[in-house]
Scaffold this motif. Structure first.
Motif, PDB file in Angstrom:
ATOM      1  N   ILE A 199       0.827  -1.206   0.000  1.00  0.00           N
ATOM      2  CA  ILE A 199       0.000   0.000   0.000  1.00  0.00           C
ATOM      3  C   ILE A 199       0.865   1.262   0.000  1.00  0.00           C
ATOM      4  O   ILE A 199       0.459   2.307  -0.500  1.00  0.00           O
ATOM      5  CB  ILE A 199      -0.959  -0.034   1.215  1.00  0.00           C
ATOM      6  N   ILE A 200       2.090   1.181   0.524  1.00  0.00           N
ATOM      7  CA  ILE A 200       2.948   2.369   0.566  1.00  0.00           C
ATOM      8  C   ILE A 200       3.314   2.796  -0.857  1.00  0.00           C
ATOM      9  O   ILE A 200       3.205   3.972  -1.229  1.00  0.00           O
ATOM     10  CB  ILE A 200       4.207   2.088   1.413  1.00  0.00           C
ATOM     11  N   ASN A 201       3.725   1.818  -1.669  1.00  0.00           N
ATOM     12  CA  ASN A 201       4.050   2.164  -3.055  1.00  0.00           C
ATOM     13  C   ASN A 201       2.805   2.559  -3.840  1.00  0.00           C
ATOM     14  O   ASN A 201       2.873   3.402  -4.736  1.00  0.00           O
ATOM     15  CB  ASN A 201       4.754   0.992  -3.743  1.00  0.00           C
ATOM     16  N   TYR A 202       1.676   1.972  -3.498  1.00  0.00           N
ATOM     17  CA  TYR A 202       0.431   2.332  -4.164  1.00  0.00           C
ATOM     18  C   TYR A 202       0.115   3.809  -3.898  1.00  0.00           C
ATOM     19  O   TYR A 202      -0.229   4.569  -4.809  1.00  0.00           O
ATOM     20  CB  TYR A 202      -0.700   1.432  -3.670  1.00  0.00           C
ATOM     21  N   ALA A 203       0.308   4.203  -2.638  1.00  0.00           N
ATOM     22  CA  ALA A 203       0.051   5.599  -2.270  1.00  0.00           C
ATOM     23  C   ALA A 203       1.041   6.538  -2.959  1.00  0.00           C
ATOM     24  O   ALA A 203       0.660   7.574  -3.509  1.00  0.00           O
ATOM     25  CB  ALA A 203       0.136   5.756  -0.748  1.00  0.00           C
TER      26      ALA A 203
END
Lengths: 450, 398
Positions: free
Chosen positions: B237-241
């Motif tokens: 989710i960090i890279n998605y954000a």
């Protein structure tokens, strides 16, 4: 005073119970079995079989204890041996075969059988075990340990994605992989990468063996004790060059995880459709097939792609075998042998295959499954057996016997890590890894010299 | 080995010990001969304490120079320790003092025998489970020993001296130092800022404080697993954000420049709660009247913070530096093991993790023992440095 009396009475009855306990235990022979599984599927299956066995042979009591992985079981076994507390049967993974032989903890199955063709009415019939498996565990012409969970490295393809990209046939060689990946990466809705694999030492060994390349000298340690590794040969360099190329082209996804940690990263990338193809172990055929069903794509298993420049000789087995402890009483040893033969009989080997995806290690089990129509309904489950059955057994594909092999695997995965993440030359990196492995092997052999 | 080598080594050690003890007891007027004799014996005993178990192997002719100097260093440590002890004992005897003098106060037990009896349970446990394994580690460190092989081979001090030329170990040493400094620095700095904010009398401050302390209750292993999912390069989710907001992503776990920062972020996040807790407690002890007086004298908020609050918090900061450094050295192991496994390119392998890799993953017990002794010495040294430097400027109040 009353309290004192109560305590005294308690102590006496406890002592009495303790002295009776061995008398009861003498009637049944304990067969403690240690295996490296803790999941309900595999440990549970084994415990259920143990219960059936205990019911069929009331003179024995098999207890199955699960350990979380092969390494932990290996360490626990070494400690138990120091304390003189070895169980009757221990599961060791295939690359610990040399360590197991050198440890002196175990006796070979052939020696314990001593030419008998049946034990407690269970037929021995070791010729029924499929050739690459029995070749692996036959050392110096002596059937050493009982093969149990045996796998092969295969490839899973997201056929829905590949077909949409215009890939007509599932690639079987490295060149076909490259061509298919070019198509897949050029497609609309292309995945992030084309394929991935676990950076686990086993796959390096597979790809080297396919090219009929040796991993260690003295015919892979099978003619005589291996004294040097050989994996920095043309086969090893060709593999690392190919992997490096595929990574540079953006085809290959490398998660950065090595060894035991690497499996989950591949599961994740394949199930989320970030890759179209995953090189993996057949041990999880059931899981991978189901992943496709759950996420709405078709999963097809196929042989591990090989180097078209050298052709395909065959693949090595993977998995683990069950070892018989040395120094058991004759009754206990016969009990343990009975248990091992029964656990790997035709029906149980077939059931084990259906539950897990480990291959059915007996030809008769394969026939049984074919008769039942299992392979027609589940074609993915057939691939690993076929790949091993079609393998030509040579010193390279029989698999290396090597001291300290688990540690040497870590050196190899580190070398692959270096090749994929830096600009260093694959041949130079492999040479350095071989030098490191040779130093380790020299130390190992020094401690185990006759 | 030349049979005269041990004698030569012990003779030199005796001479050094005699000189050393005379120097240590130079204020004593009595018996230079006695002092020299005791010094010579203790010097020889000190050198022998290390050299007899090693069979004087470092002084063999065919050894590397680095082994020779390592042997000299070991002998010097032995001589210093035993001669120092002798100096203390001799000094006490000459001044007719008892060795274990308990300052007598009314109601105190006489003598020290009873005290040792009461201490016995603790001492026995310490000896059995701490000191004996500790000393056995030294024995193991001189051996070529692999788990699962009954036989071992004596390799002198190779397990130590080969580390010096081991580039991989030097990299691990560097990783440990810079990553520990980063973890301790960021963790304490951020904790102070957050504690200042959480200390403000706002509505629901207690709830905020409880929420801030929360991550501390999570074990390093669980923290590693949580962030393994968050940092995942393909589905995290960090890279998605990052991708959605700034249109770039960071290869957290498969890039050797990014991975150490992933470990640092998790470790800082994990230890932050502990530090905030202590700083909030510390802030409550900063005297209000001092701050008020400074404010009346015209000190602005920054001057009050840096001139009053920070010095008043220095005992807590000192305590936190020590506990956080220990955390960064030892407890990040669980995070590293679950998050990166020491990779990629060994960029996140710490000294502690390296001991685990060598000893547990590769079954090489001798080399792992040697590395764990290096780690031990490192931590002792670090603690001494901290006490020496930070201790002087710590304000413990009146």
């Amino acid at each position: 005073m009353r309290l004192k009396n109560v305590l005294l009475a308690g102590a006496i009855s406890a002592l009495a119970a303790l002295s009776i306990a061995p008398a009861i235990a003498q009637e049944v022979i304990e067969i403690p079995t240690w295996i490296a599984f803790t999941d309900a599927g595999r440990l549970g299956w084994t415990q259920e079989r143990a219960a059936e066995f205990n019911a069929a042979f009331p003179q024995y009591n098999v207890t199955v204890t699960g350990y979380s992985n092969y390494e932990e079981l290996f360490a626990s076994t070494a400690l138990a041996a120091e304390q003189g507390n070895l169980p009757a049967v221990v599961q060791y993974f295939e690359v610990a075969t040399q360590d197991a032989r050198d440890s002196g903890y175990f006796t070979s199955i052939a020696e314990a059988l001593n030419g008998r063709t049946e034990v407690n009415g269970i037929p021995v019939n070791l010729d029924d075990i499929i050739a690459p498996v029995s070749a692996y565990y036959t050392v110096d012409g002596n059937f050493t340990s009982m093969p149990w969970n045996t796998s092969s490295s295969i490839m899973f393809t997201n056929l829905t994605m590949a077909a949409a990209a215009g890939v007509e046939a599932i690639p079987t060689t490295w060149a076909e992989m490259d061509a298919a990946c070019t198509l897949i990466m050029a497609a609309d809705n292309a995945p992030e990468y084309c394929f991935t694999w676990p950076n686990h030492g086993w796959f390096f060994e597979q790809w080297v063996a396919q090219q009929n390349g040796l991993y260690a000298n003295n015919d892979n340690g099978r003619a005589d004790r291996a004294t040097e590794v050989a994996f920095n040969n043309e086969a090893g360099v060709a593999l690392l060059t190919w992997l490096d190329e595929q990574a540079a082209k953006g085809h290959l996804y490398y998660s950065g995880a090595q060894g035991g940690d690497s499996w989950a990263t591949v599961d994740q990338a394949f199930s989320t459709q970030q890759v179209a193809m995953a090189v993996y172990s057949s041990s999880d055929t059931a899981l991978y097939t189901q992943t496709g069903v759950d996420n709405g794509f078709e999963v097809v298993a196929s042989f591990l792609p090989y180097n078209e420049a050298t052709g395909w000789t065959g693949n090595i087995i993977g998995g683990a075998s069950l070892w018989l402890t040395a120094g058991l009483s004759e009754e206990a040893q016969d009990g343990a042998l009975t248990w091992l033969l029964w656990l790997t009989n035709t029906e149980n080997a077939a059931s084990w295959h259906q539950v897990t995806g480990y291959i059915a290690i007996r030809n008769s089990s394969v026939d049984l499954l074919a008769e039942e129509g299992w392979f027609d309904e589940n074609p993915n489950f057939r691939v690993a057996s076929d790949q091993l059955a079609q393998s030509e057994v040579t010193p390279a594909t029989a698999g290396a016997l090597l001291g300290g092999f688990p540690a040497i695997r870590n050196i190899v995965t580190q070398a692959i890590d270096t090749v994929l993440l830096t600009d260093e030359d694959p041949a130079a990196v492999l040479d350095a890894a071989a030098a490191e492995a040779n130093a380790l092997l020299e130390e190992y052999n020094l401690l185990n010299a006759e | 080995m030349n049979p005269s080598t041990p004698l030569l080594v012990l003779a030199v050690a005796a001479a050094v010990g005699a000189v050393l003890l005379n120097l240590l007891l130079r204020k004593q007027s009595r018996g230079m001969l006695l002092v020299s004799a005791v010094g010579a014996v203790s010097g020889a005993v000190g050198a022998a304490a290390f050299m007899v178990p090693l069979n004087f192997c470092t002084f063999e002719a065919e050894r590397d120079p680095v082994d020779f100097w390592f042997g000299i260093g070991l002998s010097a440590i032995g001589i210093l320790a035993v001669t120092g002890l002798a100096s203390w004992v001799l000094n006490s005897i000459l001044q007719r003092r008892r060795l274990f003098e308990v300052q007598s106060s009314p109601g105190a037990f006489r003598g020290s025998g009873l005290a040792f009896l009461f201490l016995a349970p603790t001492l026995i446990i310490l000896v059995l489970f701490l000191y004996y394994p500790f000393i056995d580690t030294f024995r193991l460190a001189t051996l070529l020993a692999r788990l699962g092989i009954p036989r071992t081979a004596f390799v002198c001090v190779d397990n130590f001296t080969r580390l010096v030329s081991n580039n991989d170990y030097l990299q691990v040493l560097g990783n440990t130092i810079w990553q520990s400094i980063a973890i301790v620095g960021f963790s304490i700095g951020l904790a102070l800022l957050i504690a200042l904010a959480a200390y403000q009398p706002v509505k629901g401050a207690r709830i905020y404080r409880a929420l801030l302390i929360w991550p501390y209750a999570i074990s390093p292993v669980v923290a590693g697993i949580i962030f393994l999912i968050l940092f995942n390069p393909t589905g995290g989710i960090i890279n998605y954000a990052l991708q959605s907001a700034f249109n770039f992503s960071i290869p957290w776990l498969n890039n050797p420049s990014a991975a150490p920062w992933a470990v640092i972020i998790v470790s800082v996040w994990k230890s932050l709660g502990f530090n905030i807790l202590f700083y909030i407690a510390g802030l409550q002890n900063v005297p209000k009247d001092l701050l008020e007086a400074a404010a009346i004298d015209g000190a602005n908020i920054f001057q009050r913070f840096f001139r009053i609050t920070v010095p008043m918090l220095s005992p807590i900061t000192f305590f936190l530096i020590i506990t956080n450094t220990t955390y960064a050295f030892f407890d990040t192991f669980g995070t590293i093991d679950t998050l990166t496994g020491g990779g990629p390119l060994r960029s996140t392998a710490s000294m502690m993790y390296s001991v685990y890799e060598v000893g547990i993953q590769n079954n090489d017990l001798g080399k792992a023992a040697a590395q764990s002794i290096v780690l031990f010495i490192f931590v002792i040294g670090l603690t001494i440095v901290q006490f020496r430097t930070a201790g002087q400027r710590v304000n413990y109040g009146a």
